[in-house]
Enzyme design. Sequence first.
Site, PDB file in Angstrom:
ATOM      1  N   ASP A   1      -6.233 -13.965  12.325  1.00 10.87           N
ATOM      2  CA  ASP A   1      -6.991 -12.742  12.584  1.00 10.87           C
ATOM      3  C   ASP A   1      -7.636 -12.878  13.959  1.00 10.87           C
ATOM      4  OD1 ASP A   1      -8.507 -10.427  12.403  1.00 10.87           O
ATOM      5  OD2 ASP A   1      -8.979 -10.747  10.294  1.00 10.87           O
TER       6      ASP A   1
ATOM      7  N   ASP B   1      -7.597  -7.312  15.416  1.00 13.32           N
ATOM      8  CA  ASP B   1      -8.807  -6.572  15.077  1.00 13.32           C
ATOM      9  C   ASP B   1      -9.051  -5.451  16.098  1.00 13.32           C
ATOM     10  OD1 ASP B   1     -11.314  -6.614  13.336  1.00 13.32           O
ATOM     11  OD2 ASP B   1     -12.201  -6.732  15.336  1.00 13.32           O
TER      12      ASP B   1
ATOM     13  N   GLU C   1      -5.268  -3.293  13.641  1.00  8.94           N
ATOM     14  CA  GLU C   1      -6.265  -2.460  12.963  1.00  8.94           C
ATOM     15  C   GLU C   1      -6.515  -1.236  13.835  1.00  8.94           C
ATOM     16  OE1 GLU C   1     -10.771  -2.833  11.098  1.00  8.94           O
ATOM     17  OE2 GLU C   1     -10.306  -3.807  13.011  1.00  8.94           O
TER      18      GLU C   1
ATOM     19  N   HIS D   1     -11.416  -7.031   3.617  1.00  6.57           N
ATOM     20  CA  HIS D   1     -12.739  -7.658   3.717  1.00  6.57           C
ATOM     21  C   HIS D   1     -13.835  -6.681   4.122  1.00  6.57           C
ATOM     22  CE1 HIS D   1     -11.095  -7.479   7.724  1.00  6.57           C
ATOM     23  NE2 HIS D   1     -12.303  -7.671   8.218  1.00  6.57           N
ATOM     24  N   ASP D   2     -13.470  -5.491   4.580  1.00  5.69           N
ATOM     25  CA  ASP D   2     -14.450  -4.485   5.010  1.00  5.69           C
ATOM     26  C   ASP D   2     -14.612  -3.352   4.006  1.00  5.69           C
ATOM     27  OD1 ASP D   2     -15.149  -5.645   7.444  1.00  5.69           O
ATOM     28  OD2 ASP D   2     -13.571  -4.615   8.554  1.00  5.69           O
TER      29      ASP D   2
END
Length: 548
Positions: free
Chosen positions: A98, A200, A242, A316-317
Amino acid sequence: MTQPWWKDAVVYQIYPRSFKDSNGDGMGDIPGVISKLDYLATLGINVIWLSPVFASPMDDNGYDISDYQDIAPEFGTLADIDRLIAEADARGIKIIMDLVVNHSSDEHPWFVSAKSSKDSPYRDFYIWRQPNADGSLPSDMHSYFGGSMWEFDEVSGEYYFHQFSKKQPDLNWDNPAVHTAVHDMMNWWLDRGVAGFRMDVIDLIGKDVDARIMANGPRLHELIQAMNKATFGPRDALTVGEAWSATPEIAKLYSHPERHELSMVFQFEHITLSFDPVHGKWKPRPFNLVELKAVFNKWQTELAGQGWNSLFWNNHDLPRAVSKYGNDGEYRVRSAKCLATTLHLMQGTPYIYQGEELGMTNVQFPSIEDYQDIETRNLYTERLAAGHSEDEMMAAIYANSRDNARTPMQWDDSAHGGFSTAQPWLGVNPNYPQINAAQNVADEGSIFHHYRKLIALRKAHPVIVDGQFELLLPEHEQIFAYLRQLDGKTLLVASNFSNEAAHAELPEALRLRSGTCLIHNHQAHTGTGEQLSLAPWESFVLSLEELV
């Protein structure tokens, strides 16, 4: 042309600090991940997306990187990463890292040097502006984490730009030296054996700050194409960006194979359906299946043959899927299986977030003090100051706080859910004695084993990977049904997204068709009958026999 390996892959996202603690410090780590590789191999996944483990002061749980070529000591060492890559490879599992290249930590040596002097060779690695003539901020743009996007540096008398925390200054992608430094770092990781990257907020690197264009800036795709050519492009890597701002047309720019950018992007249109137009996720809207189906249909049909979808319910968000879209009470097991079937039979690469395969749920901690997430804490303070009630904010946090996804993985019914021998960094969901991996693995009818079957089906049936998608019953308020078709093979996928029985008239061509039930969560079906009838949260996949 050979099919890219990631088209029939299934990815499992690990949030390391919450996955498994190996040394009793209350925080998950890389050796903990290694200790659970056999569990993941049993599940059947073949890629791990490892959320950030880079050196970081952890202002944003690792999304603020202070050294791209070292590991945070709480997670382990570079030797541990090497061992993880090797041990995973021995089980047929690849690792993608990531990576955050929109911003760094303010403790990164680049920024430390940049801040020390206007003459620093790293000064232009970041974005600086003078105060306005009246001494005010360069602009009134607000950070995604609250407050201004500008932070004053007293040493130089200038402001630096940050879209997130003030400890996450944005990198200046108008500077070619940034490209070289980032590309060199990415190649260093690829040479080390990682199979790709989750990028990200990649849609923000082409920003034009003065024009107030953050996402999809004018140079975005040029920058990604240069990155592809210099790093992962020639290596057959998996890259997923993302991109909260992506539309299908924009997603094609990222993922059309002839454009040489990314493998795919995460788009969030299905996620934002529940967001209030003004207050965003902190004032959730009711779930609407008709709207959800329309969004999935749009992405499935418009990207077909021109791009590639990523398939996910949570990460995770985001809140836990079974709590947001399913029924985490009476029908928790059945609805979790229903959600999984509906998603995994679409075209794209499925992503499983840790604990999703167990039906882990949202958590309701009694106090804001029990939450660790910087976004949750900042917004709570900001909204209370603006006049919102505590009850209103806690209800929003229970529904959408990022900590819902970050409670420790529930391995068994021992203390702290078997995650750690010590008090975890974030509280374990109190339902861990009833919902845990040990219980799921032992029960052949569990959610875990349902995911195993879905993963096996994707690898066994090319129609799931490459078949055409056709939505059925678009206006039905309970039933999500669609067809997948390839080379004369037809799959009917039918799911009831409600607590009540559901019925619908099937199109004429599908009535009285016999077939083989590939997977179900309630009862096997041998054909379609005159009418589609489903129990609460029932779902099944029927391989229809050809008409004679």
